[in-house]
Enzyme design. Structure first.
Site, PDB file in Angstrom:
ATOM      1  CB  CYS A   1      32.799  32.687  46.449  1.00  0.00           C
ATOM      2  SG  CYS A   1      32.545  34.118  47.518  1.00  0.00           S
TER       3      CYS A   1
ATOM      4  CB  CYS B   1      25.805  36.352  45.909  1.00  0.00           C
ATOM      5  SG  CYS B   1      26.976  37.090  47.066  1.00  0.00           S
TER       6      CYS B   1
ATOM      7  CB  CYS C   1      27.346  34.624  42.562  1.00  0.00           C
ATOM      8  SG  CYS C   1      29.067  34.710  42.002  1.00  0.00           S
TER       9      CYS C   1
ATOM     10  CB  CYS D   1      37.645  45.452  36.358  1.00  0.00           C
ATOM     11  SG  CYS D   1      36.844  45.102  37.926  1.00  0.00           S
TER      12      CYS D   1
ATOM     13  CB  CYS E   1      38.896  48.466  38.428  1.00  0.00           C
ATOM     14  SG  CYS E   1      37.421  48.235  39.430  1.00  0.00           S
TER      15      CYS E   1
ATOM     16  CB  CYS F   1      33.315  50.913  40.461  1.00  0.00           C
ATOM     17  SG  CYS F   1      32.334  49.961  39.273  1.00  0.00           S
TER      18      CYS F   1
ATOM     19  NE  ARG G   1      31.928  50.026  33.626  1.00  0.00           N
ATOM     20  CZ  ARG G   1      32.455  50.200  34.836  1.00  0.00           C
ATOM     21  NH1 ARG G   1      32.229  49.330  35.783  1.00  0.00           N
ATOM     22  NH2 ARG G   1      33.213  51.250  35.096  1.00  0.00           N
TER      23      ARG G   1
HETATM   24  N1  SAM Z   1      33.367  38.694  45.416  1.00  0.00           N
HETATM   25  C1  SAM Z   1      33.349  40.079  45.212  1.00  0.00           C
HETATM   26  C2  SAM Z   1      32.039  40.737  45.580  1.00  0.00           C
HETATM   27  O1  SAM Z   1      31.023  40.056  45.568  1.00  0.00           O
HETATM   28  O2  SAM Z   1      32.039  41.918  45.822  1.00  0.00           O
HETATM   29  C3  SAM Z   1      33.707  40.499  43.808  1.00  0.00           C
HETATM   30  C4  SAM Z   1      33.270  39.665  42.626  1.00  0.00           C
HETATM   31  S1  SAM Z   1      31.507  39.612  42.339  1.00  0.00           S
HETATM   32  C5  SAM Z   1      31.367  38.347  41.114  1.00  0.00           C
HETATM   33  C6  SAM Z   1      31.182  41.152  41.542  1.00  0.00           C
HETATM   34  C7  SAM Z   1      29.775  41.457  41.116  1.00  0.00           C
HETATM   35  O3  SAM Z   1      29.405  40.707  39.985  1.00  0.00           O
HETATM   36  C8  SAM Z   1      28.646  41.173  42.098  1.00  0.00           C
HETATM   37  O4  SAM Z   1      28.523  42.141  43.086  1.00  0.00           O
HETATM   38  C9  SAM Z   1      27.441  41.187  41.182  1.00  0.00           C
HETATM   39  O5  SAM Z   1      26.876  42.482  41.132  1.00  0.00           O
HETATM   40  C10 SAM Z   1      28.022  40.802  39.818  1.00  0.00           C
HETATM   41  N2  SAM Z   1      27.485  39.498  39.381  1.00  0.00           N
HETATM   42  C11 SAM Z   1      27.844  38.284  39.838  1.00  0.00           C
HETATM   43  N3  SAM Z   1      27.131  37.313  39.239  1.00  0.00           N
HETATM   44  C12 SAM Z   1      26.286  37.924  38.376  1.00  0.00           C
HETATM   45  C13 SAM Z   1      25.279  37.464  37.483  1.00  0.00           C
HETATM   46  N4  SAM Z   1      24.997  36.171  37.371  1.00  0.00           N
HETATM   47  N5  SAM Z   1      24.605  38.373  36.749  1.00  0.00           N
HETATM   48  C14 SAM Z   1      24.901  39.692  36.869  1.00  0.00           C
HETATM   49  N6  SAM Z   1      25.828  40.185  37.699  1.00  0.00           N
HETATM   50  C15 SAM Z   1      26.513  39.320  38.457  1.00  0.00           C
HETATM   51  C1  DTB Z   2      29.859  44.391  37.739  1.00  0.00           C
HETATM   52  O1  DTB Z   2      29.011  45.205  38.164  1.00  0.00           O
HETATM   53  N1  DTB Z   2      29.594  43.415  36.878  1.00  0.00           N
HETATM   54  C2  DTB Z   2      30.797  42.642  36.626  1.00  0.00           C
HETATM   55  C3  DTB Z   2      31.877  43.379  37.470  1.00  0.00           C
HETATM   56  N2  DTB Z   2      31.127  44.401  38.115  1.00  0.00           N
HETATM   57  C4  DTB Z   2      32.712  42.638  38.410  1.00  0.00           C
HETATM   58  C5  DTB Z   2      30.637  41.198  36.886  1.00  0.00           C
HETATM   59  C6  DTB Z   2      29.519  40.543  36.104  1.00  0.00           C
HETATM   60  C7  DTB Z   2      29.578  39.088  36.370  1.00  0.00           C
HETATM   61  C8  DTB Z   2      28.606  38.305  35.568  1.00  0.00           C
HETATM   62  C9  DTB Z   2      28.670  36.868  35.879  1.00  0.00           C
HETATM   63  C10 DTB Z   2      29.985  36.214  35.563  1.00  0.00           C
HETATM   64  O2  DTB Z   2      30.547  36.405  34.459  1.00  0.00           O
HETATM   65  O3  DTB Z   2      30.470  35.421  36.383  1.00  0.00           O
HETATM   66 FE1  SF4 Z   3      31.315  35.421  46.172  1.00  0.00          FE
HETATM   67 FE2  SF4 Z   3      29.977  35.702  43.898  1.00  0.00          FE
HETATM   68 FE3  SF4 Z   3      29.000  36.751  46.141  1.00  0.00          FE
HETATM   69 FE4  SF4 Z   3      31.231  37.824  45.028  1.00  0.00          FE
HETATM   70  S1  SF4 Z   3      29.168  37.789  44.151  1.00  0.00           S
HETATM   71  S2  SF4 Z   3      30.896  37.357  47.201  1.00  0.00           S
HETATM   72  S3  SF4 Z   3      32.169  35.965  44.172  1.00  0.00           S
HETATM   73  S4  SF4 Z   3      29.312  34.552  45.735  1.00  0.00           S
END
Ligand code: SAM
Ligand code: DTB
Ligand code: SF4
Length: 331
Positions: free
Chosen positions: A56, A60, A63, A100, A132, A192, A264
């Site tokens: 990506c 973030c 992430c 989802c 979702c 959501c 959730r």
């Molecule tokens: N790329 C899209 C976005 O950012 O909206 C969708 C996928 S993103 C992985 C969805 C959500 O996962 C993020 O907004 C964040 O709240 C959650 N997330 C990602 N990495 C995480 C982590 N290490 N711990 C907890 N939540 C995480």
């Molecule tokens: C949300 O609030 N938490 C989920 C879902 N929406 C997409 C994602 C959590 C991701 C945790 C890190 C991972 O597994 O990559």
């Molecule tokens: Fe990309 Fe992860 Fe940020 Fe979603 S949360 S936009 S997958 S870097």
């Protein structure tokens, strides 16, 4: 003292007062609101699948899928529809009612991959599950196409407060997030949106995030509260573990200010005991992510959760129970 109406005019001071009230009083109040507005025996079971993993372009800081961090997550192309549907069927057989699909995209693009996602949405919808997606920013046209294909909900987290946002993400703004939420709501798709605790935010930031969510013209139908999963290679890898009582406070406050919303208990459950999760349900959580993987990180297995549901007397909630209203959030 207990307000039974749905309010979207909460002030930060009111939310802070609730958040900072004595813990057991807070939980008791949240549990009371929960009983007034929800069937407390029911917990929604959602399953996640990363249909497009890694690479990506966003930054973030939490992430594992951001290309710029060295987290060991392999970049994978969009999954095949057949594989997605077979995973969804397994999730349904294990009691999941919401499925989802996550894509590590900044935004949805009008290309062949989007057409393939529309097809997956149709397929999962035909399984009788609430579909979702979480795929980044969306245009109105894309939201309309997703809705037409049978998309039920869209996940797009605000993640933290407006003030703390730029410490965590610099490649987009808080307003970009709010704009996409408006696009989703306008399309008649269930919203959501929630966030993460453990990012290094202050209590004021947590209250600020709950204020953003609870003062949208309409509350999100689902609010995921994630505890940061600390992934090696991300800038937040060495953050302290989220304290369970902070999770309980967030859930209880969310329950009180957004009584009809599904709150959730999201990422972070592998680090919680059953007793700690029970406290979260007591405080008003009524939804979980189930299945042994979130997107890229581990989660309790279906069997472990089945045993927990039996122990606590919980039952999975049926699909399509909520009422989704379409409104334009901006005048
Ligand atoms: N790329 C899209 C976005 O950012 O909206 C969708 C996928 S993103 C992985 C969805 C959500 O996962 C993020 O907004 C964040 O709240 C959650 N997330 C990602 N990495 C995480 C982590 N290490 N711990 C907890 N939540 C995480
Ligand atoms: C949300 O609030 N938490 C989920 C879902 N929406 C997409 C994602 C959590 C991701 C945790 C890190 C991972 O597994 O990559
Ligand atoms: Fe990309 Fe992860 Fe940020 Fe979603 S949360 S936009 S997958 S870097």
């Amino acid at each position: 003292m207990y307000q039974d109406e749905i309010r979207t005019d909460w002030t930060k001071n009111e939310i802070a007062e609730i958040y900072n009230s004595p813990l057991l009083e807070l939980v008791y109040r949240a549990a009371t609101v929960h009983r007034n507005f929800q069937d407390t025996a029911e917990v929604q079971v959602c399953t996640l699948l990363s249909i497009k993993t890694g690479g990506c372009p966003e930054d973030c800081a939490y992430c594992p899928q951001a290309a710029r961090f060295n987290t060991g997550v392999d970049v994978q192309a969009l999954m095949k529809k057949e594989d997605v549907l077979s995973y969804a069927e397994k999730a349904r057989a294990a009691g999941s009612t919401r499925f989802c699909m996550g894509a590590a995209w900044r935004e949805v693009r009008d290309n062949r991959d989007f057409d393939r996602v529309l097809d997956m949405v149709k397929g999962v919808n035909q399984l009788g599950m609430e579909v979702c997606c979480t795929m980044g920013m969306l245009t109105e046209e894309q939201a309309a196409k997703l809705h037409e294909a049978g998309l039920y909900a869209y996940n797009h987290n605000v993640d933290t407060s407006a003030e703390h946002y730029s410490d965590i993400i610099t490649t987009r703004t808080y307003n970009d997030r709010l704009r996409t939420l408006n696009t989703v709501r306008k399309a008649g798709i269930s919203v959501c949106s929630g966030g993460i605790i453990g990012l290094g935010e202050s209590h004021e930031d947590r209250i600020g995030m709950l204020h953003t969510l609870s003062t949208l013209p309409q509350h999100p139908e689902s609010v995921p509260i994630n505890a940061l999963v600390r992934v090696k290679g991300t800038p937040l890898q060495d953050n302290p573990k989220v304290d369970i009582w902070d999770m309980v406070k967030m859930i209880a406050t969310a329950r009180i200010i957004m009584p009809k919303t599904m709150v959730r208990l999201s990422a972070g459950r592998t680090e919680m005991t059953i007793a700690e999760q029970a406290f979260c349900f007591m405080a008003g959580a009524n939804s979980i992510f189930a299945g042994d993987k979130l997107l890229t990180t581990p989660n309790p297995s279906f069997d472990e959760d089945k045993a927990m549901f039996e122990l606590l007397g919980l039952k999975p909630r049926v699909a399509f129970k909520e009422e989704v209203k379409s409104v334009d959030l901006v005048a």
